[in-house]
Design a protein around this motif. Sequence first.
Motif, mmCIF file in Angstrom:
data_model
loop_
_atom_site.group_PDB
_atom_site.id
_atom_site.type_symbol
_atom_site.label_atom_id
_atom_site.label_comp_id
_atom_site.label_asym_id
_atom_site.label_seq_id
_atom_site.Cartn_x
_atom_site.Cartn_y
_atom_site.Cartn_z
ATOM 1 N N TYR A 1 -5.102 4.876 -1.672
ATOM 2 C CA TYR A 1 -5.783 3.820 -2.434
ATOM 3 C C TYR A 1 -7.055 4.343 -3.093
ATOM 4 C CZ TYR A 1 -2.581 0.574 -0.168
ATOM 5 O OH TYR A 1 -1.458 -0.080 0.260
ATOM 6 N N ARG B 1 -8.184 -3.233 -2.378
ATOM 7 C CA ARG B 1 -7.227 -2.440 -1.593
ATOM 8 C C ARG B 1 -7.956 -1.481 -0.658
ATOM 9 N NH1 ARG B 1 -3.169 -1.275 -6.701
ATOM 10 N NH2 ARG B 1 -1.977 -3.198 -6.559
ATOM 11 N N LYS C 1 -7.787 -1.582 3.393
ATOM 12 C CA LYS C 1 -7.385 -0.392 4.111
ATOM 13 C C LYS C 1 -8.411 -0.054 5.181
ATOM 14 C CE LYS C 1 -5.005 3.470 4.750
ATOM 15 N NZ LYS C 1 -3.628 3.512 5.217
#
Length: 278
Positions: free
Chosen positions: A199, A273, A277
Amino acid sequence: MEIKKILNNNVVITQKGNSEVVAMGRGIAFGKKIGDNLSAEKIEKLYELAGNESSRVTDLLSEIPDEILEISDDIATLAKETIKGKINDSLFLTLADHINGVLVRVKENVAIKNFLLWDIKRFFPEEYALGKKAVAEISEKLNLALSDDEAGFIAMHIVNSELENESSSAASELTMLIEEIVTIVKYSLQVSLNEDDIYFQRFMTHIKFFAERVLSSTTENCSKDEDSLFDMVVQKYPEAYETTKKITGFLLKNRNYKVSHDEQMYITIHLARIIEKD
């Protein structure tokens, strides 16, 4: 194509349409003189010259040994095959000039530190990998011991070529802008930025091209449908959007660049994202 200037047996200047080009090939100029036509089967590579390059290219190439021209051609060819996007033909000349300078500096025992090396590795890994391959080839063929600093310098030349920018400071400016944006993200989100995470890598790829648009002052306007999507993203990812607002405010204040809703939306999604994460 008619020969305009013979640099050596393997390199000549000729004309293609309205542009001057460097034509390369083993023995391409053997037995030839100015005004003769080139044998098509002898031409291995053509490098088109921009108008402001033509006046200096003859003097530049005539001073550079054949082996350096061959190495530069190898690297430029590999860059075109590897990098997604346009690599200017000027990369060949830039590399030849740079590598020739490296040879001179090594003979004079002068070392130059690349203070952007760490950032280049982070932000331009593909270009840096090419720089490493270039250093390996230079070291082998010219019997030189070169450091990673030179790999970074070559990577910057490749980035400059991608930017289609003749300024030697283009890659440095791009690198510094990316660093500024990443610093804002780091201190705003207060999360661990794992550079090996997919990401984060996707975010950096997006930021690289976004930074290029900032430097070239290009932007895109959203349609009404995209504005609706933007509003939805803002509501769904408020924490990420707060960081996006800090980025847009910084760019407006320091670079007079207004970030479109479309660009804000994509930055926010990438940041969301990373947050998830973490």
